[in-house]
Motif scaffolding. Structure first.
Motif, PDB file in Angstrom:
ATOM      1  N   LEU A 121       0.815  -1.209   0.000  1.00 13.76           N
ATOM      2  CA  LEU A 121       0.000   0.000   0.000  1.00 13.76           C
ATOM      3  C   LEU A 121       0.853   1.265   0.000  1.00 13.76           C
ATOM      4  CD1 LEU A 121      -2.831   1.243   0.170  1.00 13.76           C
ATOM      5  CD2 LEU A 121      -2.652   1.102   2.653  1.00 13.76           C
ATOM      6  N   THR A 122       1.915   1.265   0.751  1.00 18.38           N
ATOM      7  CA  THR A 122       2.755   2.465   0.850  1.00 18.38           C
ATOM      8  C   THR A 122       3.609   2.693  -0.396  1.00 18.38           C
ATOM      9  OG1 THR A 122       4.463   1.178   1.965  1.00 18.38           O
ATOM     10  CG2 THR A 122       2.852   2.349   3.349  1.00 18.38           C
ATOM     11  N   GLU A 123       3.732   1.687  -1.260  1.00 20.63           N
ATOM     12  CA  GLU A 123       4.545   1.807  -2.463  1.00 20.63           C
ATOM     13  C   GLU A 123       3.753   2.296  -3.677  1.00 20.63           C
ATOM     14  OE1 GLU A 123       7.680  -1.809  -1.840  1.00 20.63           O
ATOM     15  OE2 GLU A 123       5.571  -2.339  -2.182  1.00 20.63           O
ATOM     16  N   LEU A 124       2.419   2.409  -3.570  1.00 25.04           N
ATOM     17  CA  LEU A 124       1.587   2.824  -4.697  1.00 25.04           C
ATOM     18  C   LEU A 124       1.776   4.303  -5.008  1.00 25.04           C
ATOM     19  CD1 LEU A 124      -1.767   1.014  -3.839  1.00 25.04           C
ATOM     20  CD2 LEU A 124      -0.070   0.333  -5.536  1.00 25.04           C
ATOM     21  N   THR A 125       1.719   4.636  -6.288  1.00 23.62           N
ATOM     22  CA  THR A 125       1.783   6.025  -6.734  1.00 23.62           C
ATOM     23  C   THR A 125       0.569   6.305  -7.604  1.00 23.62           C
ATOM     24  OG1 THR A 125       2.995   5.536  -8.768  1.00 23.62           O
ATOM     25  CG2 THR A 125       4.316   5.912  -6.758  1.00 23.62           C
ATOM     26  N   GLU A 126       0.491   7.515  -8.136  1.00 18.99           N
ATOM     27  CA  GLU A 126      -0.617   7.870  -9.012  1.00 18.99           C
ATOM     28  C   GLU A 126      -0.574   7.092 -10.321  1.00 18.99           C
ATOM     29  OE1 GLU A 126      -0.814  12.045  -9.686  1.00 18.99           O
ATOM     30  OE2 GLU A 126      -0.835  12.511  -7.552  1.00 18.99           O
ATOM     31  N   ARG A 127       0.575   6.615 -10.726  1.00 18.95           N
ATOM     32  CA  ARG A 127       0.744   5.952 -12.018  1.00 18.95           C
ATOM     33  C   ARG A 127       0.806   4.437 -11.911  1.00 18.95           C
ATOM     34  NH1 ARG A 127       0.405   8.644 -16.662  1.00 18.95           N
ATOM     35  NH2 ARG A 127       1.942   7.215 -17.476  1.00 18.95           N
ATOM     36  N   THR A 128       0.514   3.862 -10.728  1.00 14.52           N
ATOM     37  CA  THR A 128       0.547   2.407 -10.579  1.00 14.52           C
ATOM     38  C   THR A 128      -0.858   1.857 -10.421  1.00 14.52           C
ATOM     39  OG1 THR A 128       0.849   2.619  -8.191  1.00 14.52           O
ATOM     40  CG2 THR A 128       2.838   2.334  -9.518  1.00 14.52           C
ATOM     41  N   CYS A 129      -1.042   0.597 -10.839  1.00 12.54           N
ATOM     42  CA  CYS A 129      -2.340  -0.081 -10.762  1.00 12.54           C
ATOM     43  C   CYS A 129      -2.642  -0.425  -9.308  1.00 12.54           C
ATOM     44  CB  CYS A 129      -2.316  -1.349 -11.617  1.00 12.54           C
ATOM     45  SG  CYS A 129      -3.847  -2.285 -11.546  1.00 12.54           S
ATOM     46  N   LYS A 130      -3.838  -0.063  -8.882  1.00 12.05           N
ATOM     47  CA  LYS A 130      -4.231  -0.271  -7.486  1.00 12.05           C
ATOM     48  C   LYS A 130      -5.177  -1.453  -7.320  1.00 12.05           C
ATOM     49  CE  LYS A 130      -3.571   4.625  -6.949  1.00 12.05           C
ATOM     50  NZ  LYS A 130      -2.982   4.757  -8.269  1.00 12.05           N
ATOM     51  N   HIS A 142      -1.160  -8.074  -1.880  1.00 17.05           N
ATOM     52  CA  HIS A 142      -0.411  -7.017  -2.558  1.00 17.05           C
ATOM     53  C   HIS A 142      -1.313  -6.345  -3.585  1.00 17.05           C
ATOM     54  CE1 HIS A 142       0.069 -10.617  -5.052  1.00 17.05           C
ATOM     55  NE2 HIS A 142       0.124  -9.787  -6.087  1.00 17.05           N
ATOM     56  N   PHE A 143      -0.794  -5.339  -4.238  1.00 14.55           N
ATOM     57  CA  PHE A 143      -1.485  -4.651  -5.323  1.00 14.55           C
ATOM     58  C   PHE A 143      -0.753  -4.957  -6.609  1.00 14.55           C
ATOM     59  CE2 PHE A 143      -2.656  -2.357  -1.549  1.00 14.55           C
ATOM     60  CZ  PHE A 143      -4.010  -2.139  -1.721  1.00 14.55           C
ATOM     61  N   CYS A 144      -1.463  -4.886  -7.740  1.00 15.76           N
ATOM     62  CA  CYS A 144      -0.877  -5.205  -9.046  1.00 15.76           C
ATOM     63  C   CYS A 144       0.380  -4.378  -9.287  1.00 15.76           C
ATOM     64  CB  CYS A 144      -1.905  -4.975 -10.151  1.00 15.76           C
ATOM     65  SG  CYS A 144      -1.240  -5.133 -11.823  1.00 15.76           S
ATOM     66  N   GLY A 145       0.283  -3.062  -9.254  1.00 16.77           N
ATOM     67  CA  GLY A 145       1.453  -2.206  -9.382  1.00 16.77           C
ATOM     68  C   GLY A 145       1.937  -1.959 -10.788  1.00 16.77           C
ATOM     69  N   CYS A 146       1.271  -2.506 -11.812  1.00 14.94           N
ATOM     70  CA  CYS A 146       1.689  -2.250 -13.193  1.00 14.94           C
ATOM     71  C   CYS A 146       1.407  -0.797 -13.565  1.00 14.94           C
ATOM     72  CB  CYS A 146       0.954  -3.191 -14.149  1.00 14.94           C
ATOM     73  SG  CYS A 146       1.492  -4.897 -13.983  1.00 14.94           S
TER      74      CYS A 146
END
Length: 173
Positions: A121-130, A142-146
């Protein structure tokens, strides 16, 4: 409105006679249907008796005399009783309906499932898949993050899963 012992006893009596919560509220006066239902639940009263119905012993005897039937999966046609109006008269008739529907499964051939970057969760940004993956109560969550397009919280693959066209949703109903 206070629940006095007298009102509680009257509630229990009316409930055991099979009156509905609305009918009991009308007889008690000054209390709503929801208040009656709440009190019945707090008192843990058994299910309401059916007015004019057979006693539970009679129903159990009827049930035990008939042999249990195995479901007939080979039968595709079922009969259903329907009522319809014919002038001022309601008619009941039995109609045959197809009980099953044949669905044709056609797998999609060119689906590319992205390899998830497995971000927390803390590694997500505006440009990553949530898109969440797994059970949030486990360590493997985890989250996808692509890479996600600018106007979407999800990558292209997960956006197709999340946002189905209206016509597709209507077909599923």
């Amino acid at each position: 409105m206070n629940w006095t012992d007298e009102r509680v006893e009257k509630l229990k009596k009316l409930w055991s006679e099979g009156l509905s919560a609305s009918q009991i509220a009308a007889q008690l006066g000054g209390v709503s249907r929801n208040a009656v239902i709440g009190k019945v639940h707090r008192l843990s009263l058994p299910g309401r008796a059916k007015a004019g119905g057979a006693s539970p012993a009679t129903r159990a005897a009827k049930r035990s005399t008939s042999a249990p039937r195995a479901p007939n999966y080979a039968s595709r046609v079922a009969t259903r009783t329907v009522t319809r109006a014919a002038g001022a008269t309601m008619l009941r008739e039995e109609i045959e309906v197809d009980a099953t529907e044949d669905l044709q499964f056609a797998p999609v051939r060119n689906v590319v499932v992205p390899i998830a970057r497995r971000l927390g969760l803390t590694e997500l940004t505006e440009r990553t898949c949530k898109w969440p993956v797994g059970d949030p109560l486990t360590d493997e969550f985890h989250f996808c993050g692509c890479e996600a397009p600018e106007a979407s919280p999800y990558c292209t693959y997960h956006a197709r899963l999340a946002y189905q066209p209206v016509s597709e949703r209507r077909k599923m109903r």
